[in-house]
Design a protein around this motif. Sequence first.
Motif, mmCIF file in Angstrom:
data_model
loop_
_atom_site.group_PDB
_atom_site.id
_atom_site.type_symbol
_atom_site.label_atom_id
_atom_site.label_comp_id
_atom_site.label_asym_id
_atom_site.label_seq_id
_atom_site.Cartn_x
_atom_site.Cartn_y
_atom_site.Cartn_z
ATOM 1 N N ARG A 177 0.835 -1.201 0.000
ATOM 2 C CA ARG A 177 0.000 0.000 0.000
ATOM 3 C C ARG A 177 0.871 1.254 0.000
ATOM 4 O O ARG A 177 0.543 2.234 -0.677
ATOM 5 C CB ARG A 177 -0.914 0.000 1.224
ATOM 6 N N ILE A 178 1.963 1.246 0.758
ATOM 7 C CA ILE A 178 2.878 2.393 0.755
ATOM 8 C C ILE A 178 3.401 2.643 -0.652
ATOM 9 O O ILE A 178 3.465 3.782 -1.118
ATOM 10 C CB ILE A 178 4.042 2.150 1.735
ATOM 11 N N ARG A 179 3.773 1.567 -1.333
ATOM 12 C CA ARG A 179 4.331 1.697 -2.688
ATOM 13 C C ARG A 179 3.359 2.399 -3.622
ATOM 14 O O ARG A 179 3.716 3.357 -4.299
ATOM 15 C CB ARG A 179 4.689 0.313 -3.225
ATOM 16 N N TRP A 180 2.117 1.935 -3.648
ATOM 17 C CA TRP A 180 1.206 2.486 -4.653
ATOM 18 C C TRP A 180 0.668 3.860 -4.278
ATOM 19 O O TRP A 180 0.319 4.650 -5.156
ATOM 20 C CB TRP A 180 0.085 1.484 -4.925
ATOM 21 N N ILE A 181 0.626 4.176 -2.996
ATOM 22 C CA ILE A 181 0.270 5.549 -2.617
ATOM 23 C C ILE A 181 1.353 6.508 -3.083
ATOM 24 O O ILE A 181 1.069 7.596 -3.611
ATOM 25 C CB ILE A 181 0.060 5.660 -1.091
ATOM 26 N N ARG A 182 2.625 6.115 -2.916
ATOM 27 C CA ARG A 182 3.717 6.981 -3.359
ATOM 28 C C ARG A 182 3.773 7.096 -4.879
ATOM 29 O O ARG A 182 4.127 8.141 -5.420
ATOM 30 C CB ARG A 182 5.042 6.463 -2.792
ATOM 31 N N THR A 230 -4.456 12.106 -4.390
ATOM 32 C CA THR A 230 -3.770 11.375 -3.322
ATOM 33 C C THR A 230 -3.872 12.127 -1.997
ATOM 34 O O THR A 230 -4.065 11.523 -0.939
ATOM 35 C CB THR A 230 -2.294 11.158 -3.680
ATOM 36 N N LEU A 231 -3.752 13.451 -2.041
ATOM 37 C CA LEU A 231 -3.857 14.242 -0.817
ATOM 38 C C LEU A 231 -5.262 14.198 -0.230
ATOM 39 O O LEU A 231 -5.448 14.292 0.993
ATOM 40 C CB LEU A 231 -3.446 15.688 -1.096
ATOM 41 N N LEU A 232 -6.256 14.051 -1.089
ATOM 42 C CA LEU A 232 -7.646 13.982 -0.625
ATOM 43 C C LEU A 232 -8.059 12.579 -0.189
ATOM 44 O O LEU A 232 -9.146 12.405 0.363
ATOM 45 C CB LEU A 232 -8.591 14.454 -1.730
ATOM 46 N N GLU A 233 -7.208 11.598 -0.422
ATOM 47 C CA GLU A 233 -7.585 10.204 -0.175
ATOM 48 C C GLU A 233 -8.085 9.932 1.233
ATOM 49 O O GLU A 233 -9.075 9.204 1.407
ATOM 50 C CB GLU A 233 -6.405 9.289 -0.502
ATOM 51 N N ALA A 247 -12.384 8.739 8.591
ATOM 52 C CA ALA A 247 -12.251 10.195 8.492
ATOM 53 C C ALA A 247 -13.523 10.829 7.946
ATOM 54 O O ALA A 247 -14.009 11.844 8.473
ATOM 55 C CB ALA A 247 -11.063 10.553 7.607
ATOM 56 N N LEU A 248 -14.087 10.238 6.901
ATOM 57 C CA LEU A 248 -15.293 10.794 6.294
ATOM 58 C C LEU A 248 -16.457 10.750 7.284
ATOM 59 O O LEU A 248 -17.236 11.714 7.399
ATOM 60 C CB LEU A 248 -15.632 10.016 5.023
ATOM 61 N N ILE A 274 -1.195 4.311 7.210
ATOM 62 C CA ILE A 274 -0.407 3.939 6.035
ATOM 63 C C ILE A 274 -0.275 5.128 5.095
ATOM 64 O O ILE A 274 0.817 5.429 4.591
ATOM 65 C CB ILE A 274 -1.051 2.745 5.310
ATOM 66 N N TRP A 275 -1.377 5.824 4.866
ATOM 67 C CA TRP A 275 -1.346 6.997 3.978
ATOM 68 C C TRP A 275 -0.393 8.055 4.532
ATOM 69 O O TRP A 275 0.400 8.639 3.784
ATOM 70 C CB TRP A 275 -2.748 7.579 3.837
ATOM 71 N N LEU A 276 -0.477 8.309 5.838
ATOM 72 C CA LEU A 276 0.348 9.358 6.445
ATOM 73 C C LEU A 276 1.825 9.036 6.293
ATOM 74 O O LEU A 276 2.638 9.912 5.972
ATOM 75 C CB LEU A 276 -0.017 9.502 7.927
ATOM 76 N N TYR A 277 2.204 7.771 6.507
ATOM 77 C CA TYR A 277 3.607 7.381 6.347
ATOM 78 C C TYR A 277 4.024 7.443 4.882
ATOM 79 O O TYR A 277 5.119 7.895 4.543
ATOM 80 C CB TYR A 277 3.820 5.970 6.895
ATOM 81 N N ALA A 278 3.126 7.008 4.007
ATOM 82 C CA ALA A 278 3.477 6.925 2.589
ATOM 83 C C ALA A 278 3.623 8.290 1.938
ATOM 84 O O ALA A 278 4.505 8.500 1.103
ATOM 85 C CB ALA A 278 2.423 6.105 1.842
ATOM 86 N N VAL A 279 2.784 9.223 2.325
ATOM 87 C CA VAL A 279 2.728 10.487 1.596
ATOM 88 C C VAL A 279 3.949 11.371 1.849
ATOM 89 O O VAL A 279 4.235 12.282 1.059
ATOM 90 C CB VAL A 279 1.428 11.242 1.953
ATOM 91 N N VAL A 280 4.705 11.094 2.922
ATOM 92 C CA VAL A 280 5.871 11.935 3.221
ATOM 93 C C VAL A 280 7.167 11.376 2.638
ATOM 94 O O VAL A 280 8.223 11.979 2.782
ATOM 95 C CB VAL A 280 6.036 12.121 4.745
#
Length: 465
Positions: free
Chosen positions: A312-317, A327-330, A337-338, A403-409
């Motif tokens: 998941r980290i790979r494909w988010i990046r 991606t930022l809105l994901e 969250a929603l 996962i998103w938070l770690y991946a996006v940075v």
Amino acid sequence: MESDTGQSPLVTSSTVRYYLSIVCLGWYAVHWSLQLVGMYAARRRYRSPCPRSPSSSAPPESVPGVSILRPLKGLDTNLFENLESTFRQEYPNFEIIFSVANEYDQALPVVQALLEKYPNSNARVIIGEEVVGVNPKVNNLIRPYREAKHDILWVLDSNVTISPGALARAVDILTTTPGSGKKISLVHHVPFATVSTPTLGAKVEEAFLNTTHAKMYIAINTLALDSCVMGKSNLYRRSDVDRLDGSLKPHTGDTPNPSAERGLRAFGKYLAEDNMIASGIWHELGLRHDLSCDVAHNAIGDMSLKDYILRRIRWIRVRKHMVLSATLLEPLTESIALGTIAALSVRSLFDISYLFFLSCHFSAWLFVDLDVYCSIAGHPPPQGSRTSFFVAWMVRELLAFPIWLYAVVGNQVMWRGKKYKMLRNGEVEAVKPSAISGLESALTWLGARGRKSLDQYEPLPLSHS
């Protein structure tokens, strides 16, 4: 209430809260509309059995020929059954080309067994890749792509099984002009995950692919909002791909930039070459895609939770460098969250209890996800595995934001034991092994546990094409 000057303030905190709540509920309604589109489209497309194509029993000379390309690397789960489904296609005019990077590949004994089982098939093996970029799949596909006999190509991943009538139905879609008038130039199949080894990571991946991913994948393709293609099973024309340069910019007339590299070679610099090829067909050529009523059965093996997280980290990046805004809105499209944002909004506007709203929200979310699962599977989750499915579904939802938070940075990804650095527009460059962090190196080692060494395999006496 008035200010010191005797004038009413233009904006108060309650006004800001009111309009912010309206905007949040609007976003909530838009996303739920998209989910419902995915659910009903899945029902309409997959709940009824696929019709038999007339071309299944037509004379070979009356239908267009198809070259089926299956790039291989190692022993994927259910590899024999996956590859055998290619031989069993009910279509009168096709060839099969398997390709491996070298003669020591573990997949070759499986291919040899299939060639012996189907001696009259029009199938062959190409051994030896042609390096045109950092993407090993593209390097493995270059020779079969070039040497394929037919213009229509069907590229199938090695971990996919497909139904016998899938090829004929896909060709029917590709060669029929839809009512919209937009020519279909790529036919693809929604993946449906099946788990052979019920590890936690495999179950979480299954829950993700068969609910959240399938729901949004079907919805976006139904509305034709933009190119959205996963490369498990793609059918397209080589003559169309040969016109692409990977710029994703509309061509002036039919002549691409003469100085740019074109065709499959142009996509060797991307990690997600399947998505980029599909986007090129959409944006450069102005052509469209369509989903078949068949699904690509994706066999998942012994996947640990760490394997799932790394994937998941790979494909988010990858997506971050291709579609940054989406991606930022994901996180704002995920259930937790929603639901939290919407609960705060309805509390502010209508004084509805958080607990009551969130209970309704998660119940409805789970209902839609299960409905999509039932549509593409043809049945509910099996009785004996329903508890594990629900646990995996909850784990997936809880892990989505961390996962998103770690991946996006970050900008580096692991793929098949190698590390790559993401560049602009989804391009990648290889990273030296010494640059791998201790954490990711450990995760990679754990994900690769139990795999056999290539040194344990002898090259087979297969002729090189």
